[in-house]
Design a protein around this motif. Structure first.
Motif, short mmCIF file in Angstrom:
data_model
loop_
_atom_site.label_atom_id
_atom_site.label_comp_id
_atom_site.label_asym_id
_atom_site.label_seq_id
_atom_site.Cartn_x
_atom_site.Cartn_y
_atom_site.Cartn_z
N THR A 102 -2.70 -3.97 6.83
CA THR A 102 -3.99 -3.66 6.21
C THR A 102 -5.19 -4.30 6.91
N SER A 103 -4.95 -5.22 7.83
CA SER A 103 -6.06 -5.91 8.48
C SER A 103 -6.70 -5.12 9.62
N VAL A 104 -6.09 -4.02 10.03
CA VAL A 104 -6.64 -3.23 11.14
C VAL A 104 -7.75 -2.31 10.65
N LYS A 105 -8.58 -1.86 11.57
CA LYS A 105 -9.74 -1.03 11.21
C LYS A 105 -9.50 0.47 11.40
N LYS A 106 -8.77 0.84 12.44
CA LYS A 106 -8.58 2.25 12.77
C LYS A 106 -7.35 2.82 12.05
N PRO A 107 -7.49 4.04 11.51
CA PRO A 107 -6.35 4.67 10.83
C PRO A 107 -5.13 4.86 11.74
N GLU A 108 -5.37 5.17 13.02
CA GLU A 108 -4.24 5.38 13.93
C GLU A 108 -3.50 4.07 14.21
N THR A 109 -4.23 2.96 14.24
CA THR A 109 -3.60 1.66 14.43
C THR A 109 -2.78 1.30 13.19
N ARG A 110 -3.33 1.58 12.04
CA ARG A 110 -2.59 1.31 10.79
C ARG A 110 -1.30 2.12 10.74
N LYS A 111 -1.39 3.39 11.09
CA LYS A 111 -0.19 4.25 11.11
C LYS A 111 0.86 3.67 12.05
N ASN A 112 0.40 3.21 13.22
CA ASN A 112 1.30 2.59 14.19
C ASN A 112 1.95 1.33 13.61
N HIS A 113 1.18 0.52 12.89
CA HIS A 113 1.71 -0.70 12.30
C HIS A 113 2.75 -0.40 11.23
N LEU B 98 13.47 -9.72 2.32
CA LEU B 98 12.51 -10.67 2.88
C LEU B 98 11.98 -11.61 1.80
N THR B 99 11.49 -12.75 2.22
CA THR B 99 10.84 -13.64 1.27
C THR B 99 9.48 -13.05 0.89
N PRO B 100 8.92 -13.42 -0.26
CA PRO B 100 7.59 -12.91 -0.61
C PRO B 100 6.54 -13.24 0.44
N LEU B 101 6.63 -14.42 1.06
CA LEU B 101 5.66 -14.77 2.11
C LEU B 101 5.80 -13.87 3.33
N ALA B 102 7.02 -13.53 3.71
CA ALA B 102 7.24 -12.65 4.85
C ALA B 102 6.70 -11.25 4.55
N ARG B 103 6.97 -10.75 3.34
CA ARG B 103 6.43 -9.44 2.96
C ARG B 103 4.91 -9.46 2.99
N ASN B 104 4.34 -10.56 2.52
CA ASN B 104 2.89 -10.72 2.53
C ASN B 104 2.34 -10.63 3.96
N GLU B 105 3.02 -11.25 4.91
CA GLU B 105 2.59 -11.21 6.31
C GLU B 105 2.59 -9.77 6.84
N TRP B 106 3.65 -9.02 6.57
CA TRP B 106 3.72 -7.63 7.03
C TRP B 106 2.60 -6.80 6.41
N ILE B 107 2.39 -6.95 5.11
CA ILE B 107 1.36 -6.16 4.44
C ILE B 107 -0.02 -6.47 5.01
N CYS B 108 -0.32 -7.74 5.19
CA CYS B 108 -1.63 -8.14 5.72
C CYS B 108 -1.79 -7.66 7.16
N TRP B 109 -0.73 -7.73 7.94
CA TRP B 109 -0.76 -7.25 9.33
C TRP B 109 -1.11 -5.76 9.37
N PRO C 243 0.83 -1.21 0.00
CA PRO C 243 0.00 0.00 0.00
C PRO C 243 0.87 1.26 0.00
N ALA C 244 0.28 2.36 -0.43
CA ALA C 244 1.02 3.62 -0.60
C ALA C 244 1.67 4.11 0.69
N ASP C 245 0.98 4.01 1.83
CA ASP C 245 1.56 4.49 3.09
C ASP C 245 2.78 3.67 3.50
N LEU C 246 2.73 2.36 3.29
CA LEU C 246 3.87 1.51 3.60
C LEU C 246 5.00 1.77 2.61
N ARG C 247 4.67 1.91 1.34
CA ARG C 247 5.69 2.19 0.31
C ARG C 247 6.46 3.45 0.67
#
Length: 82
Positions: free
Chosen positions: A47-58, A34-45, A14-18
């Motif tokens: 994007t899976s949150v609901k609150k914008p402030e939690t996403r920023k923290n992640h 990182l391996t593609p699976l590891a990157r996938n885990e970070w990205i899902c971790w 996602p743009a914010d992570l990029r």
């Protein structure tokens, strides 16, 4: 010159992570090592949150933890999309 950011298996970066990953060459290099699976885990971790402030923290935690040598998010069951 635009730096390349590797994606995950299922998820695109996602743009914010990029933006955060590109802020430091050390973070960019660690992410791309990182391996593609590891990157996938970070990205899902992130994007899976609901609150914008939690996403920023992640996003911030991802960069910090990558530089500390962590390869996957801690204390999370993993991406359900793989």
């Amino acid at each position: 010159m635009t730096k390349e950011i590797a994606t995950g298996v299922v998820h695109q970066v996602p743009a914010d992570l990029r933006k955060a990953l590109l802020s430091s060459s050390a973070t960019t290099n660690t992410w791309n090592s990182l391996t593609p699976l590891a990157r996938n885990e970070w990205i899902c971790w992130i994007t899976s949150v609901k609150k914008p402030e939690t996403r920023k923290n992640h996003v911030e935690r991802t960069c910090k933890e990558l530089l500390k040598g962590k390869r996957r998010p801690c204390c999370w069951p993993g991406c359900k999309h793989r």
